[in-house]
Design a protein around this motif. Structure first.
Motif, PDB file in Angstrom:
ATOM      1  N   UNK A 139       0.916  -1.087  -0.068  1.00 48.90           N
ATOM      2  CA  UNK A 139      -0.104  -0.083  -0.051  1.00 48.90           C
ATOM      3  C   UNK A 139       0.760   1.288   0.140  1.00 48.90           C
ATOM      4  N   UNK A 140       2.245   1.153  -0.420  1.00 47.06           N
ATOM      5  CA  UNK A 140       3.011   2.391  -0.393  1.00 47.06           C
ATOM      6  C   UNK A 140       2.749   3.254  -1.551  1.00 47.06           C
ATOM      7  N   UNK A 141       2.531   4.614  -1.588  1.00 45.40           N
ATOM      8  CA  UNK A 141       2.518   5.323  -2.568  1.00 45.40           C
ATOM      9  C   UNK A 141       3.613   6.184  -2.803  1.00 45.40           C
ATOM     10  N   UNK A 142       4.283   6.791  -1.976  1.00 42.07           N
ATOM     11  CA  UNK A 142       5.465   7.629  -2.191  1.00 42.07           C
ATOM     12  C   UNK A 142       6.301   7.871  -1.022  1.00 42.07           C
ATOM     13  N   UNK A 143       7.540   8.100  -1.224  1.00 40.02           N
ATOM     14  CA  UNK A 143       8.415   8.743  -0.092  1.00 40.02           C
ATOM     15  C   UNK A 143       8.812  10.073  -0.287  1.00 40.02           C
ATOM     16  N   UNK A 144       8.801  11.176   0.425  1.00 46.77           N
ATOM     17  CA  UNK A 144       9.105  12.421   0.286  1.00 46.77           C
ATOM     18  C   UNK A 144      10.238  12.851   1.348  1.00 46.77           C
ATOM     19  N   UNK A 161      10.600   8.372  -4.135  1.00 43.94           N
ATOM     20  CA  UNK A 161      10.135   7.252  -4.583  1.00 43.94           C
ATOM     21  C   UNK A 161       8.879   7.198  -4.688  1.00 43.94           C
ATOM     22  N   UNK A 162       8.444   6.915  -5.894  1.00 43.67           N
ATOM     23  CA  UNK A 162       6.903   6.695  -6.392  1.00 43.67           C
ATOM     24  C   UNK A 162       6.670   5.238  -6.567  1.00 43.67           C
ATOM     25  N   UNK A 163       5.976   4.662  -5.985  1.00 41.13           N
ATOM     26  CA  UNK A 163       5.886   3.111  -6.005  1.00 41.13           C
ATOM     27  C   UNK A 163       4.714   2.881  -6.954  1.00 41.13           C
ATOM     28  N   UNK A 164       5.638   1.639  -7.826  1.00 42.53           N
ATOM     29  CA  UNK A 164       4.952   1.156  -9.085  1.00 42.53           C
ATOM     30  C   UNK A 164       4.124  -0.271  -8.806  1.00 42.53           C
ATOM     31  N   UNK A 165       2.959  -0.256  -9.555  1.00 42.51           N
ATOM     32  CA  UNK A 165       2.393  -1.870  -9.117  1.00 42.51           C
ATOM     33  C   UNK A 165       2.820  -2.716 -10.233  1.00 42.51           C
ATOM     34  N   UNK A 166       3.485  -2.284 -11.228  1.00 43.29           N
ATOM     35  CA  UNK A 166       3.986  -3.055 -12.334  1.00 43.29           C
ATOM     36  C   UNK A 166       5.544  -3.324 -12.556  1.00 43.29           C
ATOM     37  N   UNK A 167       6.334  -2.208 -12.165  1.00 40.84           N
ATOM     38  CA  UNK A 167       7.688  -2.161 -12.711  1.00 40.84           C
ATOM     39  C   UNK A 167       8.454  -2.567 -11.245  1.00 40.84           C
ATOM     40  N   UNK A 169      10.842  -1.774  -8.499  1.00 40.78           N
ATOM     41  CA  UNK A 169      10.789  -0.762  -7.481  1.00 40.78           C
ATOM     42  C   UNK A 169      12.147  -0.656  -6.549  1.00 40.78           C
ATOM     43  N   UNK A 170      12.723   0.697  -6.456  1.00 35.63           N
ATOM     44  CA  UNK A 170      13.793   0.660  -5.590  1.00 35.63           C
ATOM     45  C   UNK A 170      13.728   0.195  -4.386  1.00 35.63           C
ATOM     46  N   UNK A 171      12.424   0.439  -3.880  1.00 31.74           N
ATOM     47  CA  UNK A 171      12.261   0.285  -2.501  1.00 31.74           C
ATOM     48  C   UNK A 171      11.198  -1.250  -2.417  1.00 31.74           C
ATOM     49  N   UNK A 172      11.709  -2.149  -1.819  1.00 34.33           N
ATOM     50  CA  UNK A 172      11.076  -3.497  -1.807  1.00 34.33           C
ATOM     51  C   UNK A 172      10.644  -3.814  -0.276  1.00 34.33           C
ATOM     52  N   UNK A 173       9.695  -4.694  -0.169  1.00 27.53           N
ATOM     53  CA  UNK A 173       9.188  -5.011   1.093  1.00 27.53           C
ATOM     54  C   UNK A 173      10.383  -5.957   1.879  1.00 27.53           C
ATOM     55  N   UNK A 174      10.384  -5.307   3.130  1.00 27.49           N
ATOM     56  CA  UNK A 174      11.333  -5.926   4.167  1.00 27.49           C
ATOM     57  C   UNK A 174      12.846  -5.440   3.772  1.00 27.49           C
ATOM     58  N   UNK A 175      13.457  -4.761   2.988  1.00 27.50           N
ATOM     59  CA  UNK A 175      14.631  -4.577   2.770  1.00 27.50           C
ATOM     60  C   UNK A 175      15.118  -3.011   3.159  1.00 27.50           C
ATOM     61  N   UNK A 176      16.278  -3.008   3.922  1.00 34.01           N
ATOM     62  CA  UNK A 176      16.895  -1.712   4.275  1.00 34.01           C
ATOM     63  C   UNK A 176      17.454  -1.282   2.981  1.00 34.01           C
ATOM     64  N   UNK A 177      16.968   0.134   2.576  1.00 31.16           N
ATOM     65  CA  UNK A 177      17.654   0.549   1.356  1.00 31.16           C
ATOM     66  C   UNK A 177      18.303   1.953   1.631  1.00 31.16           C
ATOM     67  N   UNK A 178      19.205   2.259   0.962  1.00 33.08           N
ATOM     68  CA  UNK A 178      20.124   3.601   0.777  1.00 33.08           C
ATOM     69  C   UNK A 178      19.682   4.623  -0.520  1.00 33.08           C
ATOM     70  N   UNK A 179      19.080   5.725  -0.059  1.00 28.18           N
ATOM     71  CA  UNK A 179      18.962   6.625  -0.995  1.00 28.18           C
ATOM     72  C   UNK A 179      19.842   7.922  -0.890  1.00 28.18           C
TER      73      UNK A 179
END
Length: 475
Positions: A139-144, A161-167, A169-179
């Protein structure tokens, strides 16, 4: 007379001259893999590849200012979109003993972790590093991220981050990410702050307020965890005018026949991400063409897939063992044919998990030093935040009504090239097929459009390097 590119390659950044007039930067002979330690491996893949990456990854950039959200951090979770929060959560963290945990309320409104009234700080020559995690991105939409003053009455904003339902995503479930957030990527301003016509922010100093915000899609809650907000040296510290890498996917023959002559006139090299078993067939490059581009124009020959069928399907449709086997064959094919690039691009930009649940980017790390996506929410930084999720702008074309990224968005006032040269970033461009005349799809660019793009880069005096050369500049 020594050209600007030759001077860059030959001095100050580790350039090595080679007999025959070729010039290379950071050219590394592929390294045989060492035997794995007991219990080692990714997703149960314990058999080492014949050629492992050399380890020339970018140095970790130390922070000049850091908030790691340990005890007493003083930041406040809140916002109309927040259902619950724990400012000192010890259930999941990657630094210290805790992080901040927040759960949104499923209304689509802003939820945040915020601090105002900090000592005034300057972000001249700095970028922001964020480390965070979203437990479930359904249910993620975006991060600002907001940076400002006056309790954020004045602020700049980065939608990172703008979350895509099809492509992918840089941000994925349960992963620590660096931006990494650079000035070239700032996309909104409010109050007394503004962004000029060329993309320059009205100020880079006097900031006292920061806010990490998450928006759900109003379809349900999202739990996110914030581990770090930091300031580190930005791309300008290595490349004062930024740097461009021009990459081509899929081994189309037109890269040799049409793109190379245009780029040769400017002295610009490219990186080709190749499909091994397409080489020498139909409308694809031949080995002789690949070697000519590498040996006489300084191009890099990287990997895209071994089997054409794998390229068509993409790695997430395979098991981990099947994906690893294709990676292995690809790297062996490259090395055996004299192409020692350690750099890769995912077919269709897809690096999600394999059919049996192993992250494709982790498998890529067994064989290559970087892997490029086609994500462009923010442009890549130097050094990259996550080398196996390199960001790139794709679909660039000079057509009409065919979608993709209009060339004018790069070459026009305040476009990607202006932002690159004025604020600095690593602008990785992803092209595919080159055509004479007008392109018919978003994966084509005309020779006239390519010429205009090269001229716009040259006029701004932005250095053009292969991916391999760029990475060697900061390893």
């Amino acid at each position: 007379m020594v050209s600007r590119r030759s001077a860059l390659l030959m001095g100050g950044t580790g350039g090595v001259a080679m007999a025959g007039g070729g010039a290379w930067l950071g050219k590394v002979v592929a390294q045989p893999a060492a035997a794995p330690a007991a219990g080692a491996g990714i997703g149960g893949l314990t058999t080492p590849p014949l050629y492992a990456p050399s380890g020339r990854r970018p140095k970790y950039r130390r922070a000049s200012w850091s908030q790691q959200f340990q005890s007493g951090h003083g930041w406040t979770p809140g916002g109309a979109g927040t259902a619950s929060a724990e400012a000192n959560d010890k259930s999941a963290f990657v630094r210290g003993t805790q992080s901040v945990r927040v759960t949104t309320n499923g209304t689509g409104k802003q939820s945040y972790v915020r601090k105002t009234g900090l000592p005034a700080m300057s972000l001249t020559g700095k970028m922001i590093r964020l480390v965070f995690r979203v437990d479930d991105v359904t249910n993620l939409a975006k991060c600002v991220f907001y940076l400002g003053s006056g309790s954020l009455a004045n602020h700049f904003a980065w939608t990172h981050h703008l979350h895509s339902k099809t492509s992918a995503n840089y941000v994925q479930s349960g992963e620590w990410v660096t931006v990494h957030l650079q000035w070239a990527d700032v996309n909104a301003a409010a109050g007394t702050y503004s962004i000029g016509a060329s993309g320059k922010p009205s100020t880079k100093t006097g900031f006292t307020d920061m806010s990490f915000a998450v928006y759900d899609n109003a379809g349900g809650p999202v739990t996110y965890r914030l581990q770090a907000v930091e300031l580190i040296p930005d791309t300008v510290s290595v490349f004062p005018k930024g740097v461009v890498s021009i990459t081509f996917d899929d081994s189309h023959k037109s890269i040799h026949d049409l793109a190379r002559p245009v780029m040769d006139r400017f002295g610009f090299p490219g990186t080709v991400y190749n499909i091994a078993d397409a080489i020498g067939t139909g409308s694809f490059l031949t080995l002789d063409q690949m070697r000519s581009m590498q040996d006489f124009s300084g191009w890099e020959m990287g990997g895209h897939s071994y089997a054409n069928a794998v390229h068509t399907a993409s790695y997430p449709k395979l098991t981990a063992e099947q994906a690893d086997d294709d990676f292995r064959k690809l790297r062996e094919w490259l090395v055996s044919n004299g192409f020692t690039s350690e750099h890769f691009a995912y077919p269709h930009g897809a690096f999600q998990k394999t059919s049996d649940g192993v992250p494709v980017d982790q498998i890529a790390s067994r064989h290559f030093t970087t892997a490029r996506s086609i994500i462009s929410e923010t442009i890549e930084s130097f050094a990259p935040a996550m080398p196996y999720r390199l960001k790139a702008l794709t679909g660039i074309n000079d057509g009409t009504g065919i979608g993709g990224t209009a060339l004018s968005k790069l070459t026009g006032a305040g476009g990607k090239l202006d932002r690159c040269v004025n604020s600095g970033d690593w602008l990785i461009l992803c092209l595919h097929k080159v055509v004479d005349g007008a392109p018919k799809t978003s994966t084509e660019i005309g020779t006239a459009g390519l010429e205009a793009l090269m001229k716009a880069i040259e006029e701004r005096d932005i250095p053009v390097l292969t991916v391999e050369e760029a990475m060697a500049s900061y390893t």
